[in-house]
Scaffold this motif. Sequence first.
Motif, PDB file in Angstrom:
ATOM      1  N   ASP A 249     -14.631   8.751 -40.661  1.00 45.31           N
ATOM      2  CA  ASP A 249     -15.206   9.696 -41.788  1.00 45.31           C
ATOM      3  C   ASP A 249     -14.546  10.907 -42.049  1.00 45.31           C
ATOM      4  OD1 ASP A 249     -16.792   7.835 -42.885  1.00 45.31           O
ATOM      5  OD2 ASP A 249     -18.456   8.744 -42.294  1.00 45.31           O
ATOM      6  N   LEU A 250     -13.801  11.394 -40.961  1.00 50.39           N
ATOM      7  CA  LEU A 250     -13.185  12.428 -40.865  1.00 50.39           C
ATOM      8  C   LEU A 250     -11.951  12.648 -41.556  1.00 50.39           C
ATOM      9  CD1 LEU A 250     -13.908  13.708 -36.908  1.00 50.39           C
ATOM     10  CD2 LEU A 250     -15.041  14.713 -38.853  1.00 50.39           C
ATOM     11  N   PHE A 251     -11.443  11.526 -41.873  1.00 54.10           N
ATOM     12  CA  PHE A 251     -10.135  11.085 -42.328  1.00 54.10           C
ATOM     13  C   PHE A 251      -9.908  10.722 -43.688  1.00 54.10           C
ATOM     14  CE2 PHE A 251      -9.985  11.416 -37.914  1.00 54.10           C
ATOM     15  CZ  PHE A 251      -8.729  11.808 -37.625  1.00 54.10           C
ATOM     16  N   LEU A 252      -8.966  11.231 -44.590  1.00 53.59           N
ATOM     17  CA  LEU A 252      -9.188  10.414 -45.924  1.00 53.59           C
ATOM     18  C   LEU A 252      -8.337   9.333 -45.715  1.00 53.59           C
ATOM     19  CD1 LEU A 252      -8.146  13.660 -48.218  1.00 53.59           C
ATOM     20  CD2 LEU A 252     -10.261  12.000 -48.343  1.00 53.59           C
ATOM     21  N   ASN A 253      -7.099   9.392 -44.696  1.00 50.01           N
ATOM     22  CA  ASN A 253      -6.076   8.093 -44.469  1.00 50.01           C
ATOM     23  C   ASN A 253      -6.781   7.155 -43.593  1.00 50.01           C
ATOM     24  OD1 ASN A 253      -4.250   6.705 -43.780  1.00 50.01           O
ATOM     25  ND2 ASN A 253      -2.812   8.361 -42.964  1.00 50.01           N
ATOM     26  N   ARG A 254      -7.468   6.538 -44.274  1.00 49.61           N
ATOM     27  CA  ARG A 254      -8.448   5.537 -43.456  1.00 49.61           C
ATOM     28  C   ARG A 254      -7.592   4.583 -42.702  1.00 49.61           C
ATOM     29  NH1 ARG A 254     -14.154   6.058 -44.451  1.00 49.61           N
ATOM     30  NH2 ARG A 254     -14.100   8.248 -45.628  1.00 49.61           N
ATOM     31  N   ASP A 255      -6.406   4.152 -43.214  1.00 48.08           N
ATOM     32  CA  ASP A 255      -5.580   3.036 -42.713  1.00 48.08           C
ATOM     33  C   ASP A 255      -5.058   3.657 -41.570  1.00 48.08           C
ATOM     34  OD1 ASP A 255      -6.324   1.354 -44.670  1.00 48.08           O
ATOM     35  OD2 ASP A 255      -4.402   1.552 -45.805  1.00 48.08           O
ATOM     36  N   GLY A 256      -4.562   5.131 -41.729  1.00 44.36           N
ATOM     37  CA  GLY A 256      -3.992   5.520 -40.415  1.00 44.36           C
ATOM     38  C   GLY A 256      -4.879   5.944 -39.125  1.00 44.36           C
ATOM     39  N   ILE A 257      -6.265   6.259 -39.438  1.00 41.55           N
ATOM     40  CA  ILE A 257      -7.173   6.510 -38.328  1.00 41.55           C
ATOM     41  C   ILE A 257      -7.611   5.040 -37.816  1.00 41.55           C
ATOM     42  CG2 ILE A 257      -9.200   6.863 -39.901  1.00 41.55           C
ATOM     43  CD1 ILE A 257      -8.279   8.402 -36.424  1.00 41.55           C
ATOM     44  N   ASP A 258      -7.682   3.853 -38.804  1.00 43.76           N
ATOM     45  CA  ASP A 258      -8.267   2.670 -38.356  1.00 43.76           C
ATOM     46  C   ASP A 258      -7.002   2.156 -37.298  1.00 43.76           C
ATOM     47  OD1 ASP A 258     -10.680   2.779 -39.720  1.00 43.76           O
ATOM     48  OD2 ASP A 258      -9.878   1.390 -41.218  1.00 43.76           O
ATOM     49  N   ALA A 259      -5.885   2.112 -37.831  1.00 44.51           N
ATOM     50  CA  ALA A 259      -4.719   1.691 -36.837  1.00 44.51           C
ATOM     51  C   ALA A 259      -4.875   2.518 -35.477  1.00 44.51           C
ATOM     52  CB  ALA A 259      -3.430   1.926 -37.886  1.00 44.51           C
TER      53      ALA A 259
END
Length: 493
Positions: free
Chosen positions: A396-406
């Motif tokens: 939730d801290l990131f807009l770039n969900r794909d980035g943080i998930d990876a």
Amino acid sequence: MPFPPAPPVLDHGLSWQHHFAALGERFYVPMQSAPMPAPYWVGHSAALGAELGLPPQWMHSDSWLQALCGNAELEGSKPLSSVYSGHQFGVWAGQLGDGRAILLGEAAGMELQLKGAGLTPFSRMGDGRAVLRSSIREFLCSEAMHGLGIPTTRALSVVGSDMPVRRETMETAAVVTRVAPSFIRFGHFEHFCHSNQHEALKVLADYVIDRYYPACRGDSRWGGNPYIAFVAAVTERTAHMVAHWQSVGFCHGVMNTDNMSILGLTIDYGPFQFMDGYNPAHICNHSDQEGRYAFRKQPQIAYWNLFCLGQAMVPLVEDQQTLIAALETFQTIYPRALALRFAAKLGLPEGTEAPTELLESILQLLASESVDFTIFWRRLSHWTAAQDPADASVRDLFLNRDGIDAWLSSFANLHTPPDRQSASRRMLQVNPKFVLRNHLGELAIRAARQKDFGMVADLLKVLQSPCDEHPEHAAFADFPPDWAPSIEISCSS
Ligand code: AMP
Ligand code: MG
């Protein structure tokens, strides 16, 4: 003098020693602090008082109050202000010196210094005073850094007075009692080198080596030269200190050589800041237009400052190639120290270095969205225990969900399921819940101006053990408010 000095404080429990004063008056001027009307306590560190062996009720004693603002003398002290020089913002500034600091002497192996206690021969254009605002910041940050395990000068107390002090606006005065094994700076060495007092330079170097770096005498590296071994040792300590700063997002703000401790302590808290959103280019000091002391530049500035120290040692060292080699160790010690700090933040066992790619990719993600640095690492520490896909606290801290998930899935490979709990526990010990954010300091200052010192005390309490949960003060661990970026911190103090 507007009123008679208070009588000296006797039976104070301190057993004084005066090693620095024994160096002789080439190094300082004997001084008397200037009195301050109607002083009051603003903050005190009972923990540090106990370490110094002060009587248990010192913080409730009027005679201690008078002594720690310079109105009364602690019997047996030998007040003095020392001379040093330095490079400020990359330019040789010539003689500076303790313009508002008075050293009382040494007790329990620690020097006590009153900062803001009046004019000295080194005050130049200044008034010898410090304002309440900057004194509260220095007091809290000294103890906060200590709580984080970062080498620092300490702070015993802040005493305020309604005495007016002019800065950009009218403010009021305060005195911080600072405590450290020594307040000697790189600038002390530069002073005696560049004023051609090379005999005094040798006295100073021998003093610092014998007292604080005795292992340099028997060091067979560096051609067996104790002065080069000393430069190597200062280099090592400084590299570790700065690596520690970078790992918690601490920006010093004014890394002039006169603000660099010869013991590798964080010293002279002025326009410092713990970053909120991560931005490597962050400049915390509004007086630093060119960003010389931007967050990401701190390591290279420390290295530059070490070369100033090295240059100051040249009169004592024939073999300059070896001297340079000692300074150049920074280039290997610093990155390794940083890698170890970040490995610990990622939960890796002690002594393991952080995988470079994994680390660089998270720092890039954090920077691209200015994600809150402290909150990210704390949430990651908790997340690691279960790595539950339903737990979106980090994501939730990131807009770039794909980035943080990876990134999280690569990170998850670092810790096998049986290790996750213990990794999380280790991370919670090094990724603090609480840092002295600018807005917290600001709120404490605003209350203190109204004579409410409760927030100073509450902040001190959590910052002394910043990795503990302190649920009653959870609000201090929140995101900064919208107005936080508008706080302007400059060299004015
Ligand atoms: P700083 O930027 O705080 O490290 O200070 C640089 C130099 O200015 C040091 O020699 C300080 O002692 C001196 N200085 C800073 N503020 C004052 C002041 N209000 N009065 C006298 N000297 C000061
Ligand atoms: Mg300074």
